[in-house]
Scaffold this motif. Structure first.
Motif, PDB file in Angstrom:
ATOM      1  N   ASP A   1      -3.486  26.161 103.167  1.00  0.00           N
ATOM      2  CA  ASP A   1      -3.458  26.643 101.782  1.00  0.00           C
ATOM      3  C   ASP A   1      -3.301  28.162 101.724  1.00  0.00           C
ATOM      4  O   ASP A   1      -2.612  28.700 100.834  1.00  0.00           O
ATOM      5  CB  ASP A   1      -4.719  26.200 101.038  1.00  0.00           C
ATOM      6  N   LEU A   2      -3.903  28.869 102.681  1.00  0.00           N
ATOM      7  CA  LEU A   2      -3.794  30.322 102.676  1.00  0.00           C
ATOM      8  C   LEU A   2      -2.373  30.756 103.042  1.00  0.00           C
ATOM      9  O   LEU A   2      -1.830  31.699 102.461  1.00  0.00           O
ATOM     10  CB  LEU A   2      -4.809  30.933 103.654  1.00  0.00           C
ATOM     11  N   LEU A   3      -1.757  30.070 104.013  1.00  0.00           N
ATOM     12  CA  LEU A   3      -0.386  30.407 104.379  1.00  0.00           C
ATOM     13  C   LEU A   3       0.562  30.179 103.210  1.00  0.00           C
ATOM     14  O   LEU A   3       1.488  30.969 102.971  1.00  0.00           O
ATOM     15  CB  LEU A   3       0.050  29.581 105.595  1.00  0.00           C
ATOM     16  N   ARG A   4       0.329  29.105 102.472  1.00  0.00           N
ATOM     17  CA  ARG A   4       1.162  28.848 101.299  1.00  0.00           C
ATOM     18  C   ARG A   4       0.971  29.952 100.261  1.00  0.00           C
ATOM     19  O   ARG A   4       1.934  30.446  99.666  1.00  0.00           O
ATOM     20  CB  ARG A   4       0.803  27.489 100.702  1.00  0.00           C
ATOM     21  N   ALA A   5      -0.315  30.305 100.030  1.00  0.00           N
ATOM     22  CA  ALA A   5      -0.607  31.342  99.041  1.00  0.00           C
ATOM     23  C   ALA A   5      -0.011  32.688  99.435  1.00  0.00           C
ATOM     24  O   ALA A   5       0.314  33.517  98.577  1.00  0.00           O
ATOM     25  CB  ALA A   5      -2.120  31.478  98.864  1.00  0.00           C
ATOM     26  N   ALA A   6       0.145  32.932 100.739  1.00  0.00           N
ATOM     27  CA  ALA A   6       0.700  34.199 101.221  1.00  0.00           C
ATOM     28  C   ALA A   6       2.212  34.258 101.112  1.00  0.00           C
ATOM     29  O   ALA A   6       2.816  35.286 101.434  1.00  0.00           O
ATOM     30  CB  ALA A   6       0.277  34.437 102.663  1.00  0.00           C
ATOM     31  N   GLY A   7       2.844  33.141 100.688  1.00  0.00           N
ATOM     32  CA  GLY A   7       4.288  33.140 100.497  1.00  0.00           C
ATOM     33  C   GLY A   7       5.073  32.729 101.721  1.00  0.00           C
ATOM     34  O   GLY A   7       6.211  33.191 101.915  1.00  0.00           O
ATOM     35  N   SER A   8       4.512  31.851 102.540  1.00  0.00           N
ATOM     36  CA  SER A   8       5.200  31.436 103.765  1.00  0.00           C
ATOM     37  C   SER A   8       6.493  30.681 103.478  1.00  0.00           C
ATOM     38  O   SER A   8       7.415  30.675 104.303  1.00  0.00           O
ATOM     39  CB  SER A   8       4.270  30.553 104.609  1.00  0.00           C
ATOM     40  N   GLU A   9       6.588  30.032 102.307  1.00  0.00           N
ATOM     41  CA  GLU A   9       7.795  29.271 101.998  1.00  0.00           C
ATOM     42  C   GLU A   9       8.971  30.192 101.696  1.00  0.00           C
ATOM     43  O   GLU A   9      10.130  29.793 101.855  1.00  0.00           O
ATOM     44  CB  GLU A   9       7.525  28.336 100.816  1.00  0.00           C
ATOM     45  N   GLN A  10       8.682  31.414 101.234  1.00  0.00           N
ATOM     46  CA  GLN A  10       9.763  32.358 100.926  1.00  0.00           C
ATOM     47  C   GLN A  10       9.973  33.396 102.029  1.00  0.00           C
ATOM     48  O   GLN A  10      11.038  34.020 102.105  1.00  0.00           O
ATOM     49  CB  GLN A  10       9.453  33.109  99.622  1.00  0.00           C
ATOM     50  N   ALA A  11       8.966  33.619 102.884  1.00  0.00           N
ATOM     51  CA  ALA A  11       9.046  34.667 103.901  1.00  0.00           C
ATOM     52  C   ALA A  11      10.061  34.323 104.991  1.00  0.00           C
ATOM     53  O   ALA A  11      10.480  33.167 105.137  1.00  0.00           O
ATOM     54  CB  ALA A  11       7.669  34.896 104.514  1.00  0.00           C
ATOM     55  N   LYS A  12      10.446  35.345 105.748  1.00  0.00           N
ATOM     56  CA  LYS A  12      11.381  35.163 106.857  1.00  0.00           C
ATOM     57  C   LYS A  12      10.684  35.193 108.215  1.00  0.00           C
ATOM     58  O   LYS A  12      11.106  34.496 109.140  1.00  0.00           O
ATOM     59  CB  LYS A  12      12.454  36.261 106.805  1.00  0.00           C
ATOM     60  N   LEU A  13       9.670  36.057 108.316  1.00  0.00           N
ATOM     61  CA  LEU A  13       8.986  36.236 109.600  1.00  0.00           C
ATOM     62  C   LEU A  13       7.479  36.115 109.412  1.00  0.00           C
ATOM     63  O   LEU A  13       6.953  36.489 108.358  1.00  0.00           O
ATOM     64  CB  LEU A  13       9.275  37.623 110.194  1.00  0.00           C
ATOM     65  N   ILE A  14       6.794  35.654 110.452  1.00  0.00           N
ATOM     66  CA  ILE A  14       5.339  35.750 110.504  1.00  0.00           C
ATOM     67  C   ILE A  14       4.971  36.390 111.841  1.00  0.00           C
ATOM     68  O   ILE A  14       5.413  35.942 112.906  1.00  0.00           O
ATOM     69  CB  ILE A  14       4.640  34.384 110.334  1.00  0.00           C
ATOM     70  N   VAL A  15       4.207  37.482 111.782  1.00  0.00           N
ATOM     71  CA  VAL A  15       3.767  38.209 112.976  1.00  0.00           C
ATOM     72  C   VAL A  15       2.291  37.890 113.198  1.00  0.00           C
ATOM     73  O   VAL A  15       1.452  38.211 112.352  1.00  0.00           O
ATOM     74  CB  VAL A  15       3.971  39.727 112.810  1.00  0.00           C
ATOM     75  N   ILE A  16       1.973  37.261 114.316  1.00  0.00           N
ATOM     76  CA  ILE A  16       0.589  36.879 114.615  1.00  0.00           C
ATOM     77  C   ILE A  16       0.028  37.907 115.599  1.00  0.00           C
ATOM     78  O   ILE A  16       0.424  37.948 116.758  1.00  0.00           O
ATOM     79  CB  ILE A  16       0.524  35.457 115.203  1.00  0.00           C
ATOM     80  N   ALA A  17      -0.900  38.735 115.098  1.00  0.00           N
ATOM     81  CA  ALA A  17      -1.402  39.866 115.894  1.00  0.00           C
ATOM     82  C   ALA A  17      -2.910  39.815 116.100  1.00  0.00           C
ATOM     83  O   ALA A  17      -3.526  40.835 116.388  1.00  0.00           O
ATOM     84  CB  ALA A  17      -1.014  41.180 115.220  1.00  0.00           C
ATOM     85  N   ILE A  18      -3.520  38.635 115.950  1.00  0.00           N
ATOM     86  CA  ILE A  18      -4.961  38.505 116.169  1.00  0.00           C
ATOM     87  C   ILE A  18      -5.246  38.361 117.660  1.00  0.00           C
ATOM     88  O   ILE A  18      -4.327  38.137 118.460  1.00  0.00           O
ATOM     89  CB  ILE A  18      -5.544  37.309 115.382  1.00  0.00           C
ATOM     90  N   ASP A  19      -6.545  38.470 118.045  1.00  0.00           N
ATOM     91  CA  ASP A  19      -6.893  38.414 119.473  1.00  0.00           C
ATOM     92  C   ASP A  19      -7.706  37.170 119.809  1.00  0.00           C
ATOM     93  O   ASP A  19      -8.478  37.177 120.766  1.00  0.00           O
ATOM     94  CB  ASP A  19      -7.660  39.683 119.889  1.00  0.00           C
ATOM     95  N   ASP A  20      -7.536  36.102 119.036  1.00  0.00           N
ATOM     96  CA  ASP A  20      -8.239  34.841 119.265  1.00  0.00           C
ATOM     97  C   ASP A  20      -7.222  33.796 119.723  1.00  0.00           C
ATOM     98  O   ASP A  20      -6.335  33.387 118.958  1.00  0.00           O
ATOM     99  CB  ASP A  20      -8.936  34.397 117.972  1.00  0.00           C
ATOM    100  N   ARG A  21      -7.332  33.385 120.989  1.00  0.00           N
ATOM    101  CA  ARG A  21      -6.339  32.469 121.556  1.00  0.00           C
ATOM    102  C   ARG A  21      -6.205  31.184 120.745  1.00  0.00           C
ATOM    103  O   ARG A  21      -5.095  30.721 120.448  1.00  0.00           O
ATOM    104  CB  ARG A  21      -6.706  32.121 123.002  1.00  0.00           C
ATOM    105  N   GLU A  22      -7.343  30.569 120.435  1.00  0.00           N
ATOM    106  CA  GLU A  22      -7.318  29.297 119.735  1.00  0.00           C
ATOM    107  C   GLU A  22      -6.715  29.438 118.341  1.00  0.00           C
ATOM    108  O   GLU A  22      -5.908  28.607 117.909  1.00  0.00           O
ATOM    109  CB  GLU A  22      -8.736  28.714 119.647  1.00  0.00           C
TER     110      GLU A  22
END
Length: 638
Positions: A475-496
């Motif tokens: 739900d959060l990814l949808r709210a962030a506009g993932s359906e319209q976005a082009k890129l997602i950059v994952i920069a967290i330090d939690d492997r799981e």
């Protein structure tokens, strides 16, 4: 003790350490508990390899590990750091000793002790184990945390408080006998000459010795170390470091004071010395070995006969001591506004008696402050409480901290009002910020998701627009506009969390290109197998840049250094993708990695030869052109 007996005992101690400590580490118990258990096993109440009488020499020898430890602790404490910690040291440390002394004294009087005995017991039991607490905190990497700094402040005040406790102890005596010091090396080992001096002269002697240590450390040791360093003989520098520590310990013994406290003061004085790191490096191996022997000796010296004769009393006192100190420490932590999880670590790690107690109880008994009937059980209580401390730390790690994490209410995600941005960045720490700043500088808008509330507050103070939320939620990814976005950059330090987010994006937003941070090479293998479009190891690029600068400083020309780095990067990325396909076969992964390393070396050597040939050919062509131009100039002139 005959030499063969000493060597036999040393052999037994070392075998016990080599066998027990790795097992304890493997079971998650920690090295300190491993040493203590080893001591119990080889002691008179285990297999009996080491008897109480025969182990005295080894015990006194091992006690020197505590002296060295406090010297190294002092070396870490520059005066500016001490000044910065003055409030925790005096406030938190002073209140801990005072409140514990008063509360234990009250409990002692309730159980029938005289007020003199009760105060003496309270002062002694207010001490915690510097050796166990600091060793365990360092082993778990907690020294730089709020809990580690608070514990260090309390332990530092306790170490300093030993001197006034020793001074007060004879005043509590039922009679007024001549003061006799205990034989322990850790705190007091006074001679008859020092104790027979008039009080004023004794005080002047103490001030003179301590002042001499400070003056010598500030003004004399720097040129001495400089002269020793010019010999370029490491063993001489090591001998000088040991001579310094042993000399200070002997000087402090002669005036009836704590060798450990003296070496601590010397360490603080030398903390600004440019040879501090060499001193640390030379003494650290001796400290580690001797400190391990000290813990084994403590385990071997526990009187289990006393425990078996009065099990309920000893067990009740151990639990009572740990409970009283835990409550006091936890309460003080709350008063000083230590965060809850850190406060629990702080209280668990200091809820024991300290190695100071072994000598202080002996000192109090010899000065007629305590009777042997009172001191004997309490010595056993302190020893058992030291054994229990690593277990308390383990309980905190395995049960209390996870429970606390689960019990923390989850903050509601922020309402996101930006759904048209082409880039979503998950995690905005030191890695994500650089990516975000570069994109913004080039005119691209970003939506930032961060799950660390403290980091969000800091970023917002600097003007960043950051939304709180867990990106592994659909739900959060949808709210962030993932359906319209082009890129997602994952920069967290939690492997799981990284893998969960990647799987979620692949499943529900397959059009998104995924760029992910890899924590290390093995993590990169996982990301490759999960089909991530772009993978960047968090330290790879910066390490490669530093390698280029190192090559240039070693005389390699810039173009050659950059060309080598580019080839290294291309080959390493290709090798990483190739090895990532060898999932699960450790032997094959190692063999292929070695082969790829050899291939890289061969490639760089071949390129070096070809580059030289290209340069030679280019030079020949340049010379030929120059000659042709000269001939043409001559023809034109004639």
């Amino acid at each position: 003790m005959q030499s063969e007996d000493f060597f036999f005992q040393a052999f037994i101690y070392l075998v016990a350490a080599v066998v027990s400590v790795p097992l304890a580490q493997k079971l998650g118990l920690g090295s300190v508990l491993g040493y203590l258990i080893a001591g119990v096993i080889i002691g008179p109440f285990g297999f009996g390899f080491v008897g109480q009488e025969k182990s005295d020499d080894v015990m006194h020898f091992a006690e020197f590990g505590v002296v060295m430890m406090l010297f190294l602790v002092g070396l870490e404490l520059q005066p500016s750091l001490l000044w910065r910690l003055r409030m925790p040291i005096l406030g938190l440390g002073g209140l801990q000793v005072s409140v514990t002394t008063i509360l234990v004294a009250i409990l002692g009087m309730i159980f029938g002790l005289s007020w003199q005995m009760a105060i003496a017991v309270g002062m002694i039991l207010s001490m915690s184990s510097t050796a166990i607490a600091l060793s365990t905190l360092k082993e778990k990497g907690l020294m730089k945390t709020e809990a580690g700094q608070s514990a260090f402040s309390v332990l530092l005040f306790q170490d300093i408080a030993v001197i006034p406790i020793l001074a007060l102890m004879p005043l509590l005596a039922m009679k007024n006998p001549v003061s006799h010091a205990a034989n322990g090396l850790i705190f007091v080992a006074a001679t008859e000459n020092s104790t027979s001096l008039p009080p004023l002269l004794q005080a002047l002697l103490v001030i003179g010795v301590v002042g001499g240590i400070i003056v010598a450390g500030r003004f004399l040791m720097r040129p001495v170390f400089r002269i020793i360093a010019t010999t370029r003989l490491q063993e001489i520098f090591t001998a000088t470091a040991l001579l310094l520590v042993i000399g200070i310990a002997l000087a402090m013994q002669q005036v009836g004071l704590s060798p450990a406290l003296g070496t601590f003061v010397a360490g603080v004085v030398l903390a600004d010395n440019e040879y501090r790191h060499e001193l640390e490096g030379d003494i650290e191996p001796f400290k580690g070995l001797l400190l391990g022997l000290f813990f084994i000796s403590v385990g071997a010296s526990i009187n289990f006969n006393l425990f078996f004769s009065q099990p309920l009393l000893i067990l009740g006192l151990v639990i009572g001591l740990a409970l009283v100190k835990f409550v006091i420490l936890f309460g003080l932590g709350r008063f000083f506004k230590i965060e809850l999880s850190q406060n629990l670590i702080f209280a668990f790690f200091l809820a024991q008696g300290g190695e100071f107690a072994f000598v202080l109880f002996s000192f109090a008994t010899q000065n007629k402050v305590l009777t042997s009937d009172v001191a004997g059980p309490l010595v056993a209580v302190v020893a058992f409480s030291m054994i229990v401390t690593p277990l308390l730390a383990l309980i905190n790690d395995k049960f209390v901290q996870p429970l606390l994490t689960r019990a923390t209410p989850e903050r509601e995600a922020d309402e996101i009002d930006e759904t048209e941005n082409p880039v979503i960045i998950v995690g905005f720490g030191r890695f994500g910020q650089i990516v975000g700043r570069l994109l913004i500088a080039n005119g691209f808008k970003i939506t930032v998701l961060e799950h660390n509330a403290t980091q969000i507050e800091l970023l917002r103070r600097f003007g960043w627009k950051v939304f709180y939320g867990d990106a592994s939620r659909l739900d959060l990814l949808r709210a962030a506009g993932s359906e319209q976005a082009k890129l997602i950059v994952i920069a967290i330090d939690d492997r799981e969390k990284i893998l969960q987010t990647i799987e979620l994006v692949h499943k529900h937003f397959p059009h998104l290109k995924i760029l992910s941070r890899a924590l290390d090479r093995r993590h990169a293998y996982e990301l490759i197998r999960h089909g991530v479009d772009v993978i960047e190891r968090e330290t790879f690029a910066s390490s490669l840049d530093m390698g280029v600068e190192a090559l240039k400083l070693l005389g390699v020309r810039s173009y050659k250094a950059y060309r080598t780095a580019r080839m290294f990067k291309e080959h390493d990325i290709q090798a990483m993708y190739e090895v990532a396909q060898l999932e699960g076969d450790e032997a094959q992964i190692i063999a292929r990695s070695r082969q790829l390393s050899q291939d890289l070396e061969q490639l760089l050597r071949t390129d070096d030869r070809e580059l030289k040939q290209d340069i030679d050919r280019a030079w020949d062509i340049t010379e030929l052109k120059r000659e042709i131009n000269e001939q043409n100039n001559i023809k034109q002139a004639t």
